[in-house]
Design a protein around this motif. Structure first.
Motif, short mmCIF file in Angstrom:
data_model
loop_
_atom_site.label_atom_id
_atom_site.label_comp_id
_atom_site.label_asym_id
_atom_site.label_seq_id
_atom_site.Cartn_x
_atom_site.Cartn_y
_atom_site.Cartn_z
N PHE A 135 55.91 46.41 42.52
CA PHE A 135 56.83 47.25 43.28
C PHE A 135 56.39 48.70 43.14
O PHE A 135 56.04 49.14 42.04
N PRO A 136 56.41 49.45 44.23
CA PRO A 136 55.97 50.85 44.14
C PRO A 136 57.05 51.73 43.50
O PRO A 136 58.24 51.53 43.72
N VAL A 137 56.60 52.68 42.69
CA VAL A 137 57.49 53.67 42.11
C VAL A 137 56.74 54.99 42.10
O VAL A 137 55.53 55.03 41.82
N PHE A 138 57.43 56.08 42.45
CA PHE A 138 56.77 57.38 42.57
C PHE A 138 56.57 58.00 41.20
O PHE A 138 57.51 58.15 40.42
N ASP A 139 55.34 58.37 40.90
CA ASP A 139 54.99 59.04 39.65
C ASP A 139 54.91 60.54 39.93
O ASP A 139 54.05 60.99 40.69
N THR A 140 55.80 61.30 39.31
CA THR A 140 55.85 62.75 39.56
C THR A 140 54.64 63.48 38.97
O THR A 140 54.24 64.52 39.48
N LYS A 141 54.07 62.95 37.90
CA LYS A 141 52.91 63.61 37.27
C LYS A 141 51.65 63.47 38.12
O LYS A 141 50.87 64.39 38.24
N GLN A 142 51.47 62.28 38.70
CA GLN A 142 50.30 62.07 39.54
C GLN A 142 50.55 62.44 40.99
O GLN A 142 49.63 62.63 41.76
N GLY A 143 51.83 62.51 41.37
CA GLY A 143 52.18 62.86 42.74
C GLY A 143 51.94 61.74 43.73
O GLY A 143 51.76 61.99 44.92
N LYS A 144 51.93 60.50 43.26
CA LYS A 144 51.70 59.37 44.17
C LYS A 144 52.46 58.16 43.64
O LYS A 144 52.98 58.16 42.53
N ASN A 145 52.49 57.12 44.46
CA ASN A 145 53.14 55.87 44.06
C ASN A 145 52.22 55.07 43.15
O ASN A 145 51.02 54.99 43.38
N VAL A 146 52.82 54.51 42.11
CA VAL A 146 52.12 53.56 41.25
C VAL A 146 52.90 52.25 41.32
O VAL A 146 54.02 52.21 41.82
N GLU A 147 52.32 51.19 40.79
CA GLU A 147 52.97 49.88 40.89
C GLU A 147 53.45 49.41 39.53
O GLU A 147 52.81 49.68 38.51
N THR A 148 54.57 48.70 39.53
CA THR A 148 55.13 48.12 38.31
C THR A 148 55.71 46.75 38.63
O THR A 148 56.03 46.47 39.79
N ASN A 149 55.80 45.91 37.63
CA ASN A 149 56.42 44.60 37.85
C ASN A 149 57.89 44.58 37.41
O ASN A 149 58.55 43.57 37.51
N TYR A 150 58.41 45.73 36.94
CA TYR A 150 59.83 45.81 36.57
C TYR A 150 60.69 45.87 37.81
O TYR A 150 60.44 46.66 38.72
#
Length: 181
Positions: A153-168
């Motif tokens: 599932f995509p979640v926005f990472d504020t440090k990288q400024g982009k979406n990352v994926e997680t299985n939570y």
């Protein structure tokens, strides 16, 4: 013969001593018993480290003025998933399967709900008082994270400024009806 009646004088202003020895003896015996018994009473908490990105997403969700609310109602007849968005309730019912809860269907429906609302990580749980505790734990396990490692599932990472994926999916589960009788 005349009898003399003696009048007994009672001094109401006299002092008396309060014997606290029996009370202290009881306290001296009770305190060690309470201390020893408290060692057997434990509060179980599932401690798990969530990724920082997921923790930040949970904090952002709590700051929203009108967030989307996802709740699960566990009843003796089945499980209801209620998604409240903009004041509208959408209810999906998962009936009992052969007298037991269908956790596979529950998990599949929760994956679909998470894909529709990837920014939501909080879930309210409304278990009925007659539902056994182990069944409630199984519902929580089905909602916590995706079982398939390929489902992300995509979640926005504020440090990288982009979406990352997680299985939570829904790692923050809140019991919403704890004060009911």
């Amino acid at each position: 013969m005349s009898r003399r009646i003696r009048k007994i004088k009672i001094d109401h202003n006299g002092e008396f001593e309060l014997d606290l020895a029996p009370l202290l003896a009881v306290m001296v015996k009770l305190v060690p018993v309470l201390l020893v018994s408290s060692a057997f009473v434990q509060m179980m908490v599932i401690e798990s480290e969530l990724p920082q990105v997921v923790n930040e997403a949970i904090q952002r969700q709590e700051q929203q003025p009108t967030p989307t609310n996802i709740s699960i109602e566990v009843e003796t007849t089945g499980i209801n998933i209620v998604v409240t968005e903009k004041g509208q309730d959408k209810v999906e019912t998962i009936p009992m399967k052969n007298g037991a809860y269908d956790y596979e269907m529950l998990h599949a429906k929760l994956v679909a709900v998470k894909k529709a609302h990837p920014d939501i990580f909080k879930l309210e749980l409304h278990p009925d008082g007659k539902v056994p505790y182990d069944e409630v734990v199984k519902v929580m396990d089905a909602a916590r994270q995706a079982r398939d490692i390929n489902v992300k599932f995509p979640v926005f990472d504020t440090k990288q400024g982009k979406n990352v994926e997680t299985n939570y999916m829904f790692p923050e589960i809140v019991f919403a009806n704890m004060m009911e009788g």
